[in-house]
Design a protein around this motif. Structure first.
Motif, PDB file in Angstrom:
ATOM      1  N   MET A 242     -34.836 -11.901 -22.097  1.00 22.54           N
ATOM      2  CA  MET A 242     -34.234 -10.517 -22.089  1.00 22.54           C
ATOM      3  C   MET A 242     -35.257  -9.416 -22.198  1.00 22.54           C
ATOM      4  SD  MET A 242     -30.612 -10.733 -24.060  1.00 22.54           S
ATOM      5  CE  MET A 242     -30.010  -9.026 -23.385  1.00 22.54           C
ATOM      6  N   LEU A 243     -36.536  -9.863 -22.145  1.00 28.15           N
ATOM      7  CA  LEU A 243     -37.572  -8.916 -22.088  1.00 28.15           C
ATOM      8  C   LEU A 243     -38.372  -8.838 -20.756  1.00 28.15           C
ATOM      9  CD1 LEU A 243     -39.107 -10.441 -25.621  1.00 28.15           C
ATOM     10  CD2 LEU A 243     -37.605  -8.541 -25.316  1.00 28.15           C
ATOM     11  N   ASP A 244     -38.922  -7.518 -20.629  1.00 24.67           N
ATOM     12  CA  ASP A 244     -39.634  -7.409 -19.245  1.00 24.67           C
ATOM     13  C   ASP A 244     -41.203  -8.265 -19.404  1.00 24.67           C
ATOM     14  OD1 ASP A 244     -41.831  -5.790 -20.918  1.00 24.67           O
ATOM     15  OD2 ASP A 244     -40.956  -4.176 -20.231  1.00 24.67           O
ATOM     16  N   ALA A 245     -41.770  -8.287 -18.242  1.00 25.07           N
ATOM     17  CA  ALA A 245     -42.934  -9.394 -18.187  1.00 25.07           C
ATOM     18  C   ALA A 245     -44.047  -8.946 -19.433  1.00 25.07           C
ATOM     19  CB  ALA A 245     -43.435  -9.381 -16.654  1.00 25.07           C
ATOM     20  N   SER A 246     -44.123  -7.861 -19.445  1.00 23.86           N
ATOM     21  CA  SER A 246     -45.390  -7.765 -20.416  1.00 23.86           C
ATOM     22  C   SER A 246     -44.924  -7.908 -21.846  1.00 23.86           C
ATOM     23  CB  SER A 246     -45.830  -6.169 -20.329  1.00 23.86           C
ATOM     24  OG  SER A 246     -44.786  -5.177 -20.746  1.00 23.86           O
ATOM     25  N   LEU A 247     -43.528  -7.621 -22.167  1.00 22.33           N
ATOM     26  CA  LEU A 247     -43.202  -8.174 -23.660  1.00 22.33           C
ATOM     27  C   LEU A 247     -43.064  -9.528 -23.685  1.00 22.33           C
ATOM     28  CD1 LEU A 247     -40.609  -5.152 -24.186  1.00 22.33           C
ATOM     29  CD2 LEU A 247     -43.025  -5.545 -25.176  1.00 22.33           C
ATOM     30  N   ARG A 248     -42.804 -10.318 -22.505  1.00 19.45           N
ATOM     31  CA  ARG A 248     -42.725 -11.919 -22.600  1.00 19.45           C
ATOM     32  C   ARG A 248     -44.036 -12.260 -22.923  1.00 19.45           C
ATOM     33  NH1 ARG A 248     -39.575 -12.564 -16.843  1.00 19.45           N
ATOM     34  NH2 ARG A 248     -37.512 -11.565 -17.421  1.00 19.45           N
TER      35      ARG A 248
ATOM     36  N   GLY B  18     -42.648 -21.489 -15.111  1.00 22.03           N
ATOM     37  CA  GLY B  18     -43.904 -20.779 -15.035  1.00 22.03           C
ATOM     38  C   GLY B  18     -44.393 -20.539 -16.704  1.00 22.03           C
ATOM     39  N   GLN B  19     -43.376 -20.006 -17.416  1.00 26.90           N
ATOM     40  CA  GLN B  19     -43.618 -19.804 -19.056  1.00 26.90           C
ATOM     41  C   GLN B  19     -44.105 -21.074 -19.620  1.00 26.90           C
ATOM     42  OE1 GLN B  19     -41.051 -17.577 -21.243  1.00 26.90           O
ATOM     43  NE2 GLN B  19     -40.096 -16.519 -19.073  1.00 26.90           N
ATOM     44  N   ALA B  20     -43.346 -22.365 -19.143  1.00 29.86           N
ATOM     45  CA  ALA B  20     -43.635 -23.588 -19.480  1.00 29.86           C
ATOM     46  C   ALA B  20     -45.182 -23.869 -19.506  1.00 29.86           C
ATOM     47  CB  ALA B  20     -42.870 -24.599 -19.008  1.00 29.86           C
TER      48      ALA B  20
ATOM     49  N   GLY C  71     -39.411   0.047 -42.728  1.00 21.24           N
ATOM     50  CA  GLY C  71     -38.576   1.135 -43.030  1.00 21.24           C
ATOM     51  C   GLY C  71     -37.768   1.580 -41.449  1.00 21.24           C
ATOM     52  N   ARG C  72     -38.062   0.780 -40.371  1.00 25.11           N
ATOM     53  CA  ARG C  72     -37.389   1.275 -39.312  1.00 25.11           C
ATOM     54  C   ARG C  72     -35.900   0.521 -39.028  1.00 25.11           C
ATOM     55  NH1 ARG C  72     -41.819   1.689 -34.584  1.00 25.11           N
ATOM     56  NH2 ARG C  72     -43.444   2.816 -35.611  1.00 25.11           N
ATOM     57  N   TYR C  73     -35.202   1.272 -38.204  1.00 22.26           N
ATOM     58  CA  TYR C  73     -33.919   0.617 -37.792  1.00 22.26           C
ATOM     59  C   TYR C  73     -34.220   0.065 -36.281  1.00 22.26           C
ATOM     60  CZ  TYR C  73     -32.017   3.148 -41.985  1.00 22.26           C
ATOM     61  OH  TYR C  73     -31.603   3.605 -43.028  1.00 22.26           O
ATOM     62  N   PRO C  74     -33.434  -0.585 -35.971  1.00 19.46           N
ATOM     63  CA  PRO C  74     -33.327  -1.266 -34.485  1.00 19.46           C
ATOM     64  C   PRO C  74     -33.642  -0.494 -33.511  1.00 19.46           C
ATOM     65  CG  PRO C  74     -31.700  -2.334 -35.897  1.00 19.46           C
ATOM     66  CD  PRO C  74     -32.196  -1.153 -36.734  1.00 19.46           C
ATOM     67  N   HIS C  75     -32.996   0.555 -33.629  1.00 19.95           N
ATOM     68  CA  HIS C  75     -33.103   1.771 -32.311  1.00 19.95           C
ATOM     69  C   HIS C  75     -34.574   2.311 -32.395  1.00 19.95           C
ATOM     70  CE1 HIS C  75     -32.037   4.424 -35.389  1.00 19.95           C
ATOM     71  NE2 HIS C  75     -32.876   5.417 -34.853  1.00 19.95           N
ATOM     72  N   GLN C  76     -35.153   2.312 -33.420  1.00 22.06           N
ATOM     73  CA  GLN C  76     -36.551   2.832 -33.387  1.00 22.06           C
ATOM     74  C   GLN C  76     -37.620   1.608 -33.091  1.00 22.06           C
ATOM     75  OE1 GLN C  76     -35.862   3.653 -37.483  1.00 22.06           O
ATOM     76  NE2 GLN C  76     -36.353   5.965 -36.997  1.00 22.06           N
ATOM     77  N   LEU C  77     -37.043   0.439 -32.734  1.00 19.96           N
ATOM     78  CA  LEU C  77     -38.204  -0.757 -32.241  1.00 19.96           C
ATOM     79  C   LEU C  77     -37.945  -1.044 -30.844  1.00 19.96           C
ATOM     80  CD1 LEU C  77     -37.569  -3.052 -35.316  1.00 19.96           C
ATOM     81  CD2 LEU C  77     -39.445  -1.385 -35.115  1.00 19.96           C
ATOM     82  N   SER C  78     -38.842  -1.499 -29.896  1.00 22.59           N
ATOM     83  CA  SER C  78     -39.033  -2.118 -28.760  1.00 22.59           C
ATOM     84  C   SER C  78     -38.298  -3.510 -28.808  1.00 22.59           C
ATOM     85  CB  SER C  78     -40.495  -2.017 -28.107  1.00 22.59           C
ATOM     86  OG  SER C  78     -41.037  -3.070 -28.598  1.00 22.59           O
ATOM     87  N   GLY C  79     -37.850  -3.744 -27.784  1.00 21.72           N
ATOM     88  CA  GLY C  79     -37.305  -5.104 -27.362  1.00 21.72           C
ATOM     89  C   GLY C  79     -38.382  -6.143 -28.006  1.00 21.72           C
ATOM     90  N   GLY C  80     -39.650  -5.930 -27.718  1.00 20.50           N
ATOM     91  CA  GLY C  80     -40.520  -7.219 -28.168  1.00 20.50           C
ATOM     92  C   GLY C  80     -40.620  -6.967 -29.551  1.00 20.50           C
ATOM     93  N   GLN C  81     -40.531  -5.711 -30.107  1.00 19.07           N
ATOM     94  CA  GLN C  81     -41.049  -5.676 -31.609  1.00 19.07           C
ATOM     95  C   GLN C  81     -39.526  -6.252 -32.305  1.00 19.07           C
ATOM     96  OE1 GLN C  81     -41.403  -1.463 -31.796  1.00 19.07           O
ATOM     97  NE2 GLN C  81     -43.391  -1.655 -32.587  1.00 19.07           N
ATOM     98  N   ARG C  82     -38.512  -6.203 -31.819  1.00 16.91           N
ATOM     99  CA  ARG C  82     -37.328  -6.644 -32.465  1.00 16.91           C
ATOM    100  C   ARG C  82     -37.400  -8.259 -32.399  1.00 16.91           C
ATOM    101  NH1 ARG C  82     -32.296  -3.198 -29.971  1.00 16.91           N
ATOM    102  NH2 ARG C  82     -33.664  -1.417 -29.499  1.00 16.91           N
TER     103      ARG C  82
END
Length: 279
Positions: free
Chosen positions: A198-204, A230-232, A163-174
């Motif tokens: 486009m995410l910070d390290a923890s969300l990556r 490094g991600q690879a 039931g949430r809208y985009p602005h109510q989610l973090s980048g990682g959740q989106r």
């Protein structure tokens, strides 16, 4: 410094150019043969992807790595049938799909998650409404339970996010919602094009863990595209290194990361930050 190790039984044998053909483990899901994409004509023609051949093995994560302009996203768009192939051959699940035009059926098998989870949302849609848009392809197959299952697969509590809208989610959740939307199709191949950039390290790390979990638990075949070698190293079974549209190195991730054979791969590895470089 490279790490020397005895190759495992059935390991790939490197070619002179640093690419490898993996040992057979069943029919690959995707076979790309001499794929080329040219933009423009005559003296202004640009070969964005130039004679690239590889296989995507079922139930593995293959990472395409290279700097901006290396041809990574162009390659992804050819696999997604968003760009036609100038020359070469593309085989998916045993069928030649090079000139295939019935993309609706194809897109049920091949889904994508792109770089920007922010622009992917209509800001006035809830997560439930966003996921429900897949009904155009799925029809009555799209049930509430199917949406709940897809969200669970990416580690999101459906009761908290539907039931949430985009602005109510973090980048990682989106971004995880975007992956869940792709999973609604129950695809054979997921293409993640710079899905963490486009995410910070923890969300990556969260998104990378979602991808490895989908490989390990669901057996999903994933093509992960990134500029960050490094991600690879973190997620890959196989690594393809692109430079100026050409495949300069390919092979098992551990070999490519710890025993690179091409100067361009070594350059990418040299640019990965190390703990002793900080402070």
């Amino acid at each position: 410094m490279s790490i020397e190790a005895d190759p495992p039984a059935g390991a790939a044998t490197p070619a002179a150019d640093g690419t490898e053909t993996p040992a057979a483990t069943g029919a690959p899901l995707v076979v790309a043969e001499h794929l080329t994409r040219v933009f423009g004509r005559g003296s202004t023609a640009v070969r964005a992807v130039d004679d690239v051949s590889f296989e995507l093995r079922r139930g593995e994560i293959t990472t395409v790595v290279g700097e901006s302009g290396s041809g990574k996203s162009t390659l992804a768009r050819m696999l997604l049938k968003l760009l036609p192939v100038s020359s070469g051959r593309l085989v998916f699940d045993g069928a030649d799909v090079t000139g295939r035009t019935d993309t609706t059926a194809y897109w049920r098998q091949v889904q994508a998650v792109f770089q920007d989870p922010f622009s992917a949302f209509n800001q006035f849609f809830t997560v439930r409404r966003l996921l429900a848009r897949s009904r155009r392809l799925l029809g009555a197959e799209l049930t509430e339970q199917r949406m709940l299952d897809a969200l669970e697969q990416v580690g999101l509590p459906a009761g908290d996010v539907l039931g949430r809208y985009p602005h109510q989610l973090s980048g990682g959740q989106r971004q995880r919602v975007m992956i869940a939307r792709a999973l609604l199709m129950r695809p054979s191949l997921l293409i993640a094009d710079e899905a963490t950039s486009m995410l910070d390290a923890s969300l990556r790390a969260t998104i990378l863990n979602v991808l490895t979990d989908l490989r390990d638990r669901a057996g999903l075949t994933i093509l992960f595209i990134t500029h960050d070698i490094g991600q690879a190293c973190y997620v890959s079974d196989q690594v393809l290194v692109l430079s100026q549209g050409r495949l300069v190195e390919a092979g098992p991730a551990e070999r490519v990361i710890f025993d690179p054979r091409h100067d361009y791969t070594r350059k990418l590895l040299a640019d990965v930050p190390r703990l002793h470089d900080a402070g």
